[in-house]
Motif scaffolding. Structure first.
Motif, PDB file in Angstrom:
ATOM      1  N   SER A 124      40.493  55.407  38.839  1.00 13.68           N
ATOM      2  CA  SER A 124      41.515  56.072  39.781  1.00 13.68           C
ATOM      3  C   SER A 124      42.028  54.990  40.819  1.00 13.68           C
ATOM      4  O   SER A 124      42.770  55.491  41.543  1.00 13.68           O
ATOM      5  N   TYR A 125      41.638  53.890  40.757  1.00 16.40           N
ATOM      6  CA  TYR A 125      41.971  52.935  41.657  1.00 16.40           C
ATOM      7  C   TYR A 125      43.559  52.045  41.335  1.00 16.40           C
ATOM      8  O   TYR A 125      43.790  51.255  42.042  1.00 16.40           O
ATOM      9  N   LEU A 126      43.515  51.797  40.195  1.00 18.21           N
ATOM     10  CA  LEU A 126      44.510  51.085  39.475  1.00 18.21           C
ATOM     11  C   LEU A 126      45.528  51.802  38.746  1.00 18.21           C
ATOM     12  O   LEU A 126      45.697  52.884  37.939  1.00 18.21           O
ATOM     13  N   HIS A 127      46.915  51.288  39.184  1.00 12.00           N
ATOM     14  CA  HIS A 127      48.119  52.022  38.703  1.00 12.00           C
ATOM     15  C   HIS A 127      48.419  51.362  37.307  1.00 12.00           C
ATOM     16  O   HIS A 127      48.869  51.925  36.548  1.00 12.00           O
ATOM     17  N   GLU A 128      48.162  49.996  37.231  1.00 18.00           N
ATOM     18  CA  GLU A 128      48.327  49.391  36.059  1.00 18.00           C
ATOM     19  C   GLU A 128      47.400  48.451  35.776  1.00 18.00           C
ATOM     20  O   GLU A 128      47.108  47.729  36.961  1.00 18.00           O
ATOM     21  N   VAL A 129      46.964  48.003  34.636  1.00 17.58           N
ATOM     22  CA  VAL A 129      46.137  46.737  34.554  1.00 17.58           C
ATOM     23  C   VAL A 129      46.498  46.236  32.851  1.00 17.58           C
ATOM     24  O   VAL A 129      46.510  46.750  32.147  1.00 17.58           O
ATOM     25  N   ARG A 130      46.386  44.756  33.125  1.00 14.16           N
ATOM     26  CA  ARG A 130      46.440  44.057  31.984  1.00 14.16           C
ATOM     27  C   ARG A 130      45.772  42.822  32.092  1.00 14.16           C
ATOM     28  O   ARG A 130      45.820  41.978  32.847  1.00 14.16           O
ATOM     29  N   ALA A 131      45.101  42.397  30.808  1.00 11.24           N
ATOM     30  CA  ALA A 131      44.659  41.093  30.533  1.00 11.24           C
ATOM     31  C   ALA A 131      45.368  40.175  29.712  1.00 11.24           C
ATOM     32  O   ALA A 131      45.683  40.819  28.572  1.00 11.24           O
ATOM     33  N   GLU A 132      45.990  39.243  30.101  1.00  5.52           N
ATOM     34  CA  GLU A 132      46.962  38.619  29.386  1.00  5.52           C
ATOM     35  C   GLU A 132      47.114  37.020  29.639  1.00  5.52           C
ATOM     36  O   GLU A 132      46.667  36.497  30.788  1.00  5.52           O
ATOM     37  N   PRO A 133      47.323  36.415  28.761  1.00  2.00           N
ATOM     38  CA  PRO A 133      47.624  34.876  28.643  1.00  2.00           C
ATOM     39  C   PRO A 133      48.752  34.508  29.573  1.00  2.00           C
ATOM     40  O   PRO A 133      49.857  35.311  29.556  1.00  2.00           O
TER      41      PRO A 133
END
Length: 141
Positions: free
Chosen positions: A25-34
């Protein structure tokens, strides 16, 4: 013409745990990326030995909630430290071949920002370095 049903994720079920606590509930977007590699000037021996010479990052936008149990506060208090993370794209409790999890360790590089625009949700962009490459988990640990 037959069409196959969409099997990808749309993000509505994504779950993320950072330092063993869920912060959906605290993140609007998240990505793990190189990183694209253009600015990659620091390669560890471990990365070079495995051929993984791109630096990976946990990137996204978190809501600025200054409460004691918020992601913002955890990032503020643990700035400069390395903590574990798990991304569950499907939100499933147990990883499987069809619904894997991705885990690793991430360095919280700096304290998050404070404040924002009037009348808008206050947000902070994050870009935290992942140690190595995230691990794809396909079975219960």
């Amino acid at each position: 013409m037959s069409t196959m049903p969409f099997k990808g994720t749309k993000g509505e079920n994504l779950s993320i745990m950072i330092d063993t606590k869920e912060y959906n509930s605290y993140l609007h977007e998240v990505r793990a990326e190189p990183d694209d590699g253009e600015d990659a000037d620091f390669i560890t021996f471990a990365n070079a030995a495995t051929g993984d010479t791109e630096q990976w990052f946990l990137r996204g936008t978190l809501y600025n909630d200054y409460a004691a149990d918020s992601l913002w506060t955890m990032a503020w208090l643990k700035s400069g430290t390395v903590v574990p993370f798990v991304i569950k794209p499907y939100g499933n409790a147990v990883a499987s071949a069809d619904q894997p999890h991705f885990k690793g360790d991430v360095r919280i590089s700096r304290k998050p920002g404070i404040g924002g625009e009037a009348g808008e949700a206050h947000e902070t962009e994050i870009e935290w370095e992942i140690d190595g490459v995230p691990t794809r988990v396909t079975a219960a640990a």
